[in-house]
Design a protein around this motif. Structure first.
Motif, mmCIF file in Angstrom:
data_model
loop_
_atom_site.group_PDB
_atom_site.id
_atom_site.type_symbol
_atom_site.label_atom_id
_atom_site.label_comp_id
_atom_site.label_asym_id
_atom_site.label_seq_id
_atom_site.Cartn_x
_atom_site.Cartn_y
_atom_site.Cartn_z
ATOM 1 N N LEU A 26 -4.363 12.025 1.227
ATOM 2 C CA LEU A 26 -5.282 12.076 0.095
ATOM 3 C C LEU A 26 -5.776 10.702 -0.326
ATOM 4 N N ALA A 27 -4.893 9.722 -0.304
ATOM 5 C CA ALA A 27 -5.292 8.392 -0.782
ATOM 6 C C ALA A 27 -4.350 7.339 -0.236
ATOM 7 N N LEU A 28 -4.895 6.134 -0.079
ATOM 8 C CA LEU A 28 -4.111 4.937 0.190
ATOM 9 C C LEU A 28 -4.277 4.039 -1.028
ATOM 10 N N VAL A 29 -3.206 3.839 -1.761
ATOM 11 C CA VAL A 29 -3.272 3.176 -3.054
ATOM 12 C C VAL A 29 -2.808 1.731 -2.915
ATOM 13 N N GLU A 30 -3.677 0.801 -3.309
ATOM 14 C CA GLU A 30 -3.363 -0.623 -3.246
ATOM 15 C C GLU A 30 -3.368 -1.212 -4.651
ATOM 16 N N ALA A 31 -2.975 -2.478 -4.739
ATOM 17 C CA ALA A 31 -2.994 -3.195 -6.021
ATOM 18 C C ALA A 31 -4.432 -3.311 -6.517
ATOM 19 N N PRO A 32 -4.664 -3.225 -7.826
ATOM 20 C CA PRO A 32 -3.694 -3.053 -8.915
ATOM 21 C C PRO A 32 -3.725 -1.640 -9.488
ATOM 22 N N ASN A 33 -3.742 -0.634 -8.591
ATOM 23 C CA ASN A 33 -3.859 0.755 -9.033
ATOM 24 C C ASN A 33 -2.539 1.316 -9.555
ATOM 25 N N TRP A 34 -2.653 2.103 -10.618
ATOM 26 C CA TRP A 34 -1.535 2.846 -11.191
ATOM 27 C C TRP A 34 -1.608 4.290 -10.698
ATOM 28 N N PHE A 35 -0.447 4.919 -10.548
ATOM 29 C CA PHE A 35 -0.428 6.317 -10.117
ATOM 30 C C PHE A 35 0.826 7.003 -10.656
ATOM 31 N N GLY A 36 0.795 8.338 -10.615
ATOM 32 C CA GLY A 36 1.947 9.125 -11.066
ATOM 33 C C GLY A 36 1.824 9.641 -12.480
ATOM 34 N N GLU A 37 0.609 9.553 -13.070
ATOM 35 C CA GLU A 37 0.453 9.903 -14.486
ATOM 36 C C GLU A 37 0.380 11.395 -14.757
ATOM 37 N N ILE A 38 0.103 12.205 -13.751
ATOM 38 C CA ILE A 38 -0.034 13.652 -14.005
ATOM 39 C C ILE A 38 1.229 14.226 -14.628
ATOM 40 N N GLN A 54 0.839 -1.189 0.000
ATOM 41 C CA GLN A 54 0.000 0.000 0.000
ATOM 42 C C GLN A 54 0.881 1.250 0.000
ATOM 43 N N MET A 55 0.502 2.233 -0.824
ATOM 44 C CA MET A 55 1.203 3.517 -0.873
ATOM 45 C C MET A 55 0.324 4.613 -0.281
ATOM 46 N N ARG A 56 0.938 5.473 0.516
ATOM 47 C CA ARG A 56 0.251 6.612 1.132
ATOM 48 C C ARG A 56 0.584 7.871 0.335
ATOM 49 N N ILE A 57 -0.448 8.510 -0.206
ATOM 50 C CA ILE A 57 -0.268 9.718 -1.009
ATOM 51 C C ILE A 57 -0.793 10.904 -0.201
ATOM 52 N N GLY A 58 0.035 11.906 0.009
ATOM 53 C CA GLY A 58 -0.401 13.050 0.803
ATOM 54 C C GLY A 58 0.608 14.170 0.763
ATOM 55 N N ALA A 59 0.459 15.089 1.704
ATOM 56 C CA ALA A 59 1.359 16.238 1.801
ATOM 57 C C ALA A 59 1.369 16.709 3.242
ATOM 58 N N VAL A 60 2.485 17.286 3.655
ATOM 59 C CA VAL A 60 2.636 17.801 5.011
ATOM 60 C C VAL A 60 2.723 19.318 4.950
ATOM 61 N N GLY A 61 1.847 19.987 5.715
ATOM 62 C CA GLY A 61 1.822 21.443 5.730
ATOM 63 C C GLY A 61 2.907 22.019 6.614
ATOM 64 N N ALA A 62 2.974 23.349 6.644
ATOM 65 C CA ALA A 62 3.988 24.041 7.432
ATOM 66 C C ALA A 62 3.855 23.737 8.919
ATOM 67 N N SER A 63 2.641 23.425 9.353
ATOM 68 C CA SER A 63 2.393 23.112 10.762
ATOM 69 C C SER A 63 2.850 21.706 11.134
ATOM 70 N N GLY A 64 3.186 20.906 10.122
ATOM 71 C CA GLY A 64 3.553 19.521 10.362
ATOM 72 C C GLY A 64 2.391 18.563 10.250
ATOM 73 N N LYS A 65 1.182 19.077 10.024
ATOM 74 C CA LYS A 65 0.005 18.228 9.881
ATOM 75 C C LYS A 65 -0.046 17.649 8.477
ATOM 76 N N GLU A 66 -0.363 16.348 8.393
ATOM 77 C CA GLU A 66 -0.420 15.682 7.088
ATOM 78 C C GLU A 66 -1.835 15.683 6.532
ATOM 79 N N ALA A 67 -1.946 16.020 5.254
ATOM 80 C CA ALA A 67 -3.195 15.836 4.516
ATOM 81 C C ALA A 67 -3.067 14.523 3.765
#
Length: 231
Positions: free
Chosen positions: A75-87, A60-73
């Motif tokens: 966005l998604a937990l990606v499991e098989a057989p999902n593809w990602f990174g196409e943008i 499983q891959m965790r997709i997100g971002a961490v803000g200046a406060s250190g809090k994580e947003a």
């Protein structure tokens, strides 16, 4: 699992990959590299240069971002057989978010040079990659609409179904989700307390069973009815 052909067999049932022209599936398979990540390993970070297209084979891959406060947003937990990174394939711009292995994870990576060379030779394949991105865009719009219009309990039920159905990639529903309540709360922008209260209510109705670090869906039709309430 270090064999590319074995990895390709594991993801063969994925809706997007299965729907590709046979020649494109074979070309992606020839170019693919197997990546094995330990738990917590970062694959790429926001701002990194494009490095290709990925598919989760195991884990499983965790997709997100961490803000200046250190809090994580989250966005998604990606499991098989999902593809990602196409943008980044389309605009050539840096990565938009961070991607970490949630646990030991196996990926297929099709490097960016191989993708560009393939599309230079076969520009007709751009449409297939556009379909991958448009599916993500539709889900994004749906989530934004739910955030603006639906109560927290309905949004939570819908997100559980989305995760159980692997974002529409498998055509089947999982029974068990390896998903701590803290992560579910982060994905929905809810407090841990609110998330726990809603999950306890769903459990009392016999729709799911809570365990340490996981959620077992007992009644998919019932959960789907809960996801339609007040929609």
């Amino acid at each position: 699992m270090s064999d590319t052909s074995a990895c390709l067999q594991r993801i063969a049932s994925g809706r997007w990959f299965q729907g590709l022209p046979e020649e494109l599936r074979e070309a992606l398979g020839r170019a693919a590299l197997v990546r094995q990540l330990p738990a917590g390993q970062r694959l790429f970070a926001r701002g990194d240069a494009p490095c290709g297209l990925y598919c989760v084979v195991e884990g499983q891959m965790r997709i997100g971002a961490v803000g200046a406060s250190g809090k994580e947003a989250l966005l998604a937990l990606v499991e098989a057989p999902n593809w990602f990174g196409e943008i980044c394939l389309f605009d050539g711009q840096p990565r938009t978010h961070d991607a970490y292995a949630e646990g030991p994870t196996i990926l297929l990576q099709v490097p960016m040079p191989a993708l560009r060379a393939l599309l230079d030779r076969h520009p007709e394949y751009w449409r297939d990659f556009a379909l991958l991105m448009s599916h993500k865009l539709r889900m994004t719009f749906a989530v934004l609409e739910e955030l603006a219009l639906l109560p927290a309990a309905t949004r939570l039920a819908r997100r559980l179904l989305m995760l159980a159905e692997s974002y529409g990639e498998t055509g089947a529903s999982q029974r068990e989700l390896h998903l701590p309540q803290e992560q579910l709360a982060a994905m929905l922008g809810l407090s841990r307390q609110t998330t726990n209260h809603i999950l306890k209510d769903l459990e009392s109705r016999g729709l799911l069973r809570l365990s340490y670090g996981g959620i077992e869906i007992l009644d998919h039709p019932g959960l789907r009815r809960a996801a339609q309430a007040e929609a």
